[in-house]
Design a protein around this motif. Structure first.
Motif, PDB file in Angstrom:
ATOM      1  N   LEU A   1       0.821  -1.211   0.000  1.00 39.25           N
ATOM      2  CA  LEU A   1       0.000   0.000   0.000  1.00 39.25           C
ATOM      3  C   LEU A   1       0.848   1.251   0.000  1.00 39.25           C
ATOM      4  N   GLU A   2       2.009   1.197   0.660  1.00 44.54           N
ATOM      5  CA  GLU A   2       2.795   2.421   0.732  1.00 44.54           C
ATOM      6  C   GLU A   2       3.306   2.800  -0.642  1.00 44.54           C
ATOM      7  N   LYS A   3       3.791   1.836  -1.377  1.00 46.28           N
ATOM      8  CA  LYS A   3       4.327   2.140  -2.705  1.00 46.28           C
ATOM      9  C   LYS A   3       3.218   2.578  -3.646  1.00 46.28           C
ATOM     10  N   THR A   4       2.074   1.896  -3.558  1.00 46.34           N
ATOM     11  CA  THR A   4       0.972   2.255  -4.446  1.00 46.34           C
ATOM     12  C   THR A   4       0.491   3.669  -4.167  1.00 46.34           C
ATOM     13  N   SER A   5       0.455   4.036  -2.879  1.00 45.25           N
ATOM     14  CA  SER A   5      -0.037   5.378  -2.580  1.00 45.25           C
ATOM     15  C   SER A   5       0.915   6.444  -3.049  1.00 45.25           C
ATOM     16  N   GLU A   6       2.185   6.092  -3.195  1.00 42.10           N
ATOM     17  CA  GLU A   6       3.113   7.113  -3.664  1.00 42.10           C
ATOM     18  C   GLU A   6       2.915   7.427  -5.132  1.00 42.10           C
ATOM     19  N   GLU A   7       2.134   6.590  -5.837  1.00 34.70           N
ATOM     20  CA  GLU A   7       1.876   6.897  -7.236  1.00 34.70           C
ATOM     21  C   GLU A   7       0.516   7.510  -7.443  1.00 34.70           C
ATOM     22  N   ARG A   8      -0.181   7.806  -6.385  1.00 42.74           N
ATOM     23  CA  ARG A   8      -1.494   8.409  -6.515  1.00 42.74           C
ATOM     24  C   ARG A   8      -1.446   9.797  -5.906  1.00 42.74           C
ATOM     25  N   THR A   9      -2.480  10.581  -6.175  1.00 43.60           N
ATOM     26  CA  THR A   9      -2.520  11.893  -5.547  1.00 43.60           C
ATOM     27  C   THR A   9      -2.954  11.735  -4.094  1.00 43.60           C
ATOM     28  N   TYR A  10      -2.902  12.868  -3.385  1.00 40.35           N
ATOM     29  CA  TYR A  10      -3.239  12.804  -1.971  1.00 40.35           C
ATOM     30  C   TYR A  10      -4.693  12.430  -1.765  1.00 40.35           C
ATOM     31  N   LEU A  11      -5.576  12.885  -2.673  1.00 39.48           N
ATOM     32  CA  LEU A  11      -6.978  12.542  -2.493  1.00 39.48           C
ATOM     33  C   LEU A  11      -7.232  11.078  -2.850  1.00 39.48           C
ATOM     34  N   GLN A  12      -6.545  10.586  -3.880  1.00 38.81           N
ATOM     35  CA  GLN A  12      -6.788   9.213  -4.291  1.00 38.81           C
ATOM     36  C   GLN A  12      -6.246   8.211  -3.289  1.00 38.81           C
ATOM     37  N   ALA A  13      -5.351   8.655  -2.413  1.00 32.68           N
ATOM     38  CA  ALA A  13      -4.798   7.711  -1.441  1.00 32.68           C
ATOM     39  C   ALA A  13      -5.725   7.484  -0.267  1.00 32.68           C
ATOM     40  N   VAL A  14      -6.807   8.280  -0.157  1.00 24.93           N
ATOM     41  CA  VAL A  14      -7.702   8.111   0.996  1.00 24.93           C
ATOM     42  C   VAL A  14      -8.364   6.729   1.021  1.00 24.93           C
ATOM     43  N   PRO A  15      -8.863   6.175  -0.106  1.00 23.74           N
ATOM     44  CA  PRO A  15      -9.408   4.811  -0.010  1.00 23.74           C
ATOM     45  C   PRO A  15      -8.365   3.788   0.405  1.00 23.74           C
ATOM     46  N   PHE A  16      -7.090   4.051   0.124  1.00 23.40           N
ATOM     47  CA  PHE A  16      -6.089   3.085   0.559  1.00 23.40           C
ATOM     48  C   PHE A  16      -5.924   3.079   2.068  1.00 23.40           C
ATOM     49  N   THR A  17      -6.086   4.256   2.683  1.00 23.71           N
ATOM     50  CA  THR A  17      -5.947   4.260   4.139  1.00 23.71           C
ATOM     51  C   THR A  17      -7.074   3.515   4.807  1.00 23.71           C
ATOM     52  N   ASP A  18      -8.246   3.450   4.172  1.00 25.37           N
ATOM     53  CA  ASP A  18      -9.343   2.658   4.719  1.00 25.37           C
ATOM     54  C   ASP A  18      -8.930   1.234   4.943  1.00 25.37           C
ATOM     55  N   ARG A  19      -8.097   0.729   4.024  1.00 23.66           N
ATOM     56  CA  ARG A  19      -7.852  -0.698   4.032  1.00 23.66           C
ATOM     57  C   ARG A  19      -6.643  -1.084   4.863  1.00 23.66           C
ATOM     58  N   LEU A  20      -6.089  -0.123   5.600  1.00 24.86           N
ATOM     59  CA  LEU A  20      -4.948  -0.462   6.443  1.00 24.86           C
ATOM     60  C   LEU A  20      -5.365  -1.303   7.625  1.00 24.86           C
ATOM     61  N   ASP A  21      -6.297  -0.785   8.407  1.00 25.60           N
ATOM     62  CA  ASP A  21      -6.777  -1.556   9.555  1.00 25.60           C
ATOM     63  C   ASP A  21      -8.265  -1.580   9.355  1.00 25.60           C
ATOM     64  N   TYR A  22      -8.738  -2.604   8.713  1.00 21.49           N
ATOM     65  CA  TYR A  22     -10.061  -2.502   8.108  1.00 21.49           C
ATOM     66  C   TYR A  22     -11.185  -2.391   9.109  1.00 21.49           C
ATOM     67  N   ILE A  23     -10.904  -2.655  10.377  1.00 20.29           N
ATOM     68  CA  ILE A  23     -11.982  -2.537  11.353  1.00 20.29           C
ATOM     69  C   ILE A  23     -12.205  -1.082  11.735  1.00 20.29           C
ATOM     70  N   CYS A  24     -11.112  -0.319  11.815  1.00 19.08           N
ATOM     71  CA  CYS A  24     -11.271   1.079  12.227  1.00 19.08           C
ATOM     72  C   CYS A  24     -10.950   1.965  11.049  1.00 19.08           C
ATOM     73  N   SER A  25     -11.780   1.997  10.038  1.00 19.78           N
ATOM     74  CA  SER A  25     -11.379   2.727   8.852  1.00 19.78           C
ATOM     75  C   SER A  25     -11.474   4.228   9.063  1.00 19.78           C
ATOM     76  N   MET A  26     -12.418   4.687   9.883  1.00 21.17           N
ATOM     77  CA  MET A  26     -12.570   6.126  10.066  1.00 21.17           C
ATOM     78  C   MET A  26     -11.353   6.726  10.749  1.00 21.17           C
ATOM     79  N   THR A  27     -10.766   6.042  11.713  1.00 17.39           N
ATOM     80  CA  THR A  27      -9.604   6.643  12.369  1.00 17.39           C
ATOM     81  C   THR A  27      -8.394   6.627  11.463  1.00 17.39           C
TER      82      THR A  27
END
Lengths: 176, 396, 356
Positions: free
Chosen positions: C37-63
């Motif tokens: 995810l870290e490498k993929t997010s570096e190729e996206r814009t800051y706004l497009q990386a927001v869905p990737f942060t959802d999937r980091l700890d999928y239980i607490c996506s809002m935090t």
């Protein structure tokens, strides 16, 4: 007393079990007849919480993000899409691909392909569209028997007609 | 009511009459015996089907869910679906396994389970065989499955199965002893070892009100014998040792499964017979009372299963030897003392009940003190660590 | 204990060295869920990386979204309107409730109570996830808290539902406490098991409920207040013992505190804008920023380096679950095999957070 914790636990479990039967009796035909829709807004600790899926389906909330759909203009019936390509650039996963003929104001959309298998339903494409052309539908039963997950413009327009939506962002309090 | 009461006995007499008409005496008797044996086996299997279904429904309702409800109306064919599934699975034998022992273990585990039904009194005059040492029969046959579990663990060529078999044997042997001592207490009060006699001796008051301590000890030891929560470490999937029947599949696994449930019904039946008064009660027919009491006991066992987490194996063994055995022995002495001194009557009942309550109270007090001491020790260790941290944090 | 195991919260492997039943050595192996995810997010814009942060700890996506938004705002100096701050706090505390419910439920699943506490906890999770669906359109991968504010305003039915839900959740927490806290078998299996002394916890950089259960009063919401947490009154509960029972009790106490913060936030919710104008291809000035928040599992941090272009130059997150896992070996030494699973369950990790 030493065994008290276990007895307290047994009491809570018994209350839950008896509560399910009591709730069933209070709402008698609902559980055993088809077509009873459950409501989720009763805040009670007891009672059966299962939704029996094919017979009872919950209604999704208005903002639910399902598969993408293309919208038509309410009066003329023409699709609203002007083939600007903003959604294609906004998607983080490369799900949307457009085939366009012409440049500038004479752009004509030849094909609009949406890859259902790669979409994560994040709605960034809808937020980037300025022409009310696309929206997320409430369609969540998306499985298919074969590997054809690429939806063309006609399928997307059919979804838009099925849900009868003409403006983006109606449930979101903004019109984009 | 009298018709219902003697319903099964009348049916048996009628069938006997049928056979008497065209067979000689000894052949009719033989056929009746074979039919009786078949009936007991059928009762066992029907009980298994009914109780697997009931268990899933009870667990589901406790968790605010509906249980199985798709296989047939209200899901009653679910047990048959499970049975068909188990029978049609492929029967795999590991290459290096000891073939004859591998085959013999499931057979050996189910034979004693069904044999035990012969001494259970289902109603007034409805018992398989009225053996007058029925209690010894039960204890002896209850020990044969231990041997077969060891055979199963050894015959699969798997060290985890062997370890699981060792643990099972340790658990079952440790809990045989309090069970036997509690049984002795009941025998003392009833004066006879036959199950029919024990039920007869409870015509005035069920033994649970006379020796509740023996009831508790027998109940807990029975739970452990059945490998049910809170003692079901062998079936646990959160432990790496997966149990003695890990290499079995198909019909052989079904045998283990059946044996567990047949034992379940048997244990509930024994609790009803020994402590709850068997088939004694005024209004309804006697076999119906037996069924109601047994189902109540089974419901309590399932209820405990849903609620309570598991014990670790070393805690379980220490519970058996340090808690159950002393309580059972002390109870035996007390009841023997009281039974010798006082005549059968209400005074003896009250004295036994009172002394039992005092005994249970003392046991709970000692156990509570042990658990509180453990908590104190944990708290002290934690406080020492915190003080150490803050002292070092301030010093630098 | 191999990668396919019913109780390891994901695909996780532990290599245990045993002496009879006692654990002598433990080596965790993970990486089965690595998605880059870290490498993929570096190729996206800051706004497009927001869905990737959802999937980091999928239980607490809002935090997760919250931490990322705070990091980007610090990087690009974006102001957030007050209504958006309050909405973020509400979503964050609801996420904390969800996570602790799941943590307690699965702790009991590993202890052996056959799914009953899990089902009770999931019942209440469903109600909170309904609220998330009302606001953001999706129950788990919410994609709602963006840099600059939130994605959209709260719908009208949100606040009445939330106001009815708070007393209901208080009753639920009280019932769970009544049901589980004094269970003797649970106590016998958890008191004194997995002891983590306070100095070792701090030495291993453990944060979150695990640290506070060992006696150290450290909460990022008080130590380095982000968003508007300094306007709320709440206590920081701690336990002293540092064993499995203490972590369970700590999570219950934190659920109570979250409910307190929720009721204060709901009362004081101001009107106004829900986001400030942020261009979709955000070009922050050159620099770096590190933002950390008190995620339900510990301290979640995001480190962003920007070089003036719309894509981040370096995008890194500090996963609370991975760092909390580093003390697993010390906690498990000397215990039996059956305790290893319980101790692991009490740290409450999510594999997606470890492997990213």
């Amino acid at each position: 007393m030493y065994g008290e914790g276990i007895l307290k636990g047994l009491w809570v479990t018994l209350k839950h079990m008896v509560g399910t039967f009591v709730k069933d009796i209070k709402k008698f035909p609902r559980r055993y007849a088809r077509g009873g829709i459950l409501e989720r807004t009763e805040y009670d600790l007891y009672g059966i919480f299962t939704c029996q899926y094919p017979e009872e389906r919950y209604e999704m909330f208005p903002r639910f993000r399902g598969a993408l759909m293309q919208l038509r203009n309410a009066e003329t019936g023409e699709p609203n899409c002007t083939a600007c390509g903003a959604c294609e650039r906004a998607c983080p996963h490369g799900v949307i691909s457009l085939e366009v003929e012409g440049k500038g104001k004479e752009r004509v959309l030849k094909a609009y392909r949406y890859n259902l298998a790669r979409c994560v339903f994040c709605r960034l494409c809808v937020e980037s569209c300025r022409f009310d052309a696309i929206e997320m539908s409430h369609e969540y039963e998306l499985s298919r028997y074969s590997n054809d997950f690429i939806l063309e413009m006609d399928d997307l327009l059919a979804l838009g007609d099925k849900y009868d939506v003409h403006k983006t962002g109606e449930a979101w309090g903004v019109s984009e | 009511m009298q018709i219902l009461e003697n319903l099964w006995i009348d049916i048996a007499q009628w069938i006997r009459g049928l056979f008497d008409s065209f067979l000689p005496q000894w052949a009719a008797q033989l056929v009746m015996d074979v039919l009786g044996i078949l009936l007991l086996i059928v009762i066992g299997i029907v009980a298994v089907l009914a109780f697997t279904y009931m268990e899933r429904k009870v667990i589901a309702r406790v968790g605010d869910r509906i249980g199985p409800n798709r296989a047939g109306p209200l899901g009653i064919f679910q047990a048959i679906a499970d049975a068909i599934k188990m029978l049609t699975k492929e029967d795999v034998t590991p290459t290096n396994a000891d073939r004859w022992m591998f085959l013999a273990a499931p057979i050996l585990i189910i034979i004693p389970a069904v044999l035990l039904y012969a001494v259970l009194p289902f109603g007034r005059g409805m018992v398989g065989v009225d053996v007058n040492i029925a209690v010894v029969f039960v204890v002896a046959l209850g020990a044969i499955p231990i041997l077969s579990m060891l055979m199963a663990g050894w015959a699969s060529d798997n060290k985890y199965a062997l370890l699981g078999a060792f643990r099972t044997v340790a658990q079952l042997l440790s809990y045989e002893i309090p069970m036997a001592i509690a049984l002795l207490t009941v025998v003392l009060l009833a004066g006879t070892m036959s199950t029919v006699g024990i039920v007869g001796a409870q015509s005035s008051i069920p033994f649970i009100l006379v020796t509740p301590a023996a009831f508790l000890v027998y109940f807990l030891a029975g739970l452990a014998e059945l490998n049910r929560t809170p003692f079901d470490l062998l079936e646990a999937d959160s432990e790496i040792v997966a149990g003695y029947f890990i290499e079995y599949s198909g019909m052989k696994f079904a045998m283990f499964f059946l044996a567990e449930f047949i034992n379940f019904f048997m244990m509930a039946g024994m609790i009803t017979t020994l402590f709850l008064g068997g088939w004694q009660w005024p209004i309804l027919p006697s076999w119906l009372w037996f069924l109601i009491k047994t189902i109540a006991v089974i419901f309590v066992i399932m209820w405990i299963r849903d609620t309570v987490p598991r014990i670790r194996i070393d805690q379980m063994l220490s519970f058996a030897w340090k808690a159950l055995v002393p309580v059972a022995l002390a109870n035996l002495f007390l009841v023997a003392f009281i039974a010798k001194l006082l005549e059968p009557g209400w005074l003896r009942t009250v004295a036994a009940f009172g002394s039992n309550i005092v005994l249970i109270g003392i046991a709970l007090l000692l156990l509570g003190r042990a658990s509180r001491r453990r908590k104190e020790r944990a708290r002290e260790a934690g406080e020492a660590a915190v003080k150490r941290y803050y002292a070092s944090a301030e010093s630098d | 204990m191999g990668p396919q195991h019913p109780s390891t919260h994901g695909v996780f492997r532990m290599i245990l060295t045993l002496d009879g039943e006692t654990v002598v050595d433990l080596k965790p192996m993970f990486g089965y869920l690595h998605r880059g995810l870290e490498k993929t997010s570096e190729e996206r814009t800051y706004l497009q990386a927001v869905p990737f942060t959802d999937r980091l700890d999928y239980i607490c996506s809002m935090t997760n979204n919250f931490a990322y938004a705070v990091a980007v705002e610090r990087l690009a100096d974006i102001e957030v309107p007050p209504r958006a701050e309050y909405i973020r706090v509400i979503m964050g505390e609801l996420t904390r409730l969800i996570n602790h419910m799941l943590g307690i439920g699965f702790l009991f699943n590993e202890l052996g109570a056959w799914y009953t506490p899990v089902v009770y906890a999931f019942r209440e999770r469903e109600r909170i996830m309904d609220l998330f669906e009302m606001a953001s359109g999706s129950r788990m991968m919410c994609n709602y808290i963006r840099p600059g504010g939130v994605a959209a305003d709260l719908p009208e039915e949100f606040l009445p539902h939330l106001k009815k839900l708070i007393p209901h959740l208080k009753r639920f927490v009280a019932e769970i406490r009544f049901y589980l806290s004094e269970n003797e078998i649970f106590r016998a299996r958890s008191v004194g098991v997995g002891f983590l002394p306070a100095d070792m916890a701090v030495a291993n950089s453990i944060t979150g409920p695990v640290l506070r259960a060992s006696g150290v009063t450290y909460d990022v919401r008080r130590a380095e207040p982000y968003s508007i947490y300094d306007e709320f009154e709440f206590d920081i509960p701690t336990q002293v013992e540092g064993d499995v029972y203490a972590r369970y009790a700590q999570r219950l106490d934190e659920m109570d505190e979250s409910l307190k913060i929720l009721s204060q936030a709901v009362e004081r919710l101001p009107d106004g804008e829900y986001t400030s104008k942020v261009p979709s291809r955000l070009r922050p000035p050159k620099g770096e920023s590190y933002a950390r928040i008190e995620a339900p599992k510990g301290e979640l941090g995001f480190y962003l380096v920007s070089d003036g272009s719309p894509n981040p130059y370096r995008w890194r997150n500090r996963p609370p679950s991975l760092i909390n896992l580093s003390a697993l070996r010390e906690m498990c030494l000397g215990h039996k095999v059956a305790d290893v699973v319980v101790i692991y369950g009490s740290i409450d990790v999510t594999l997606a957070d470890i492997d990213r």
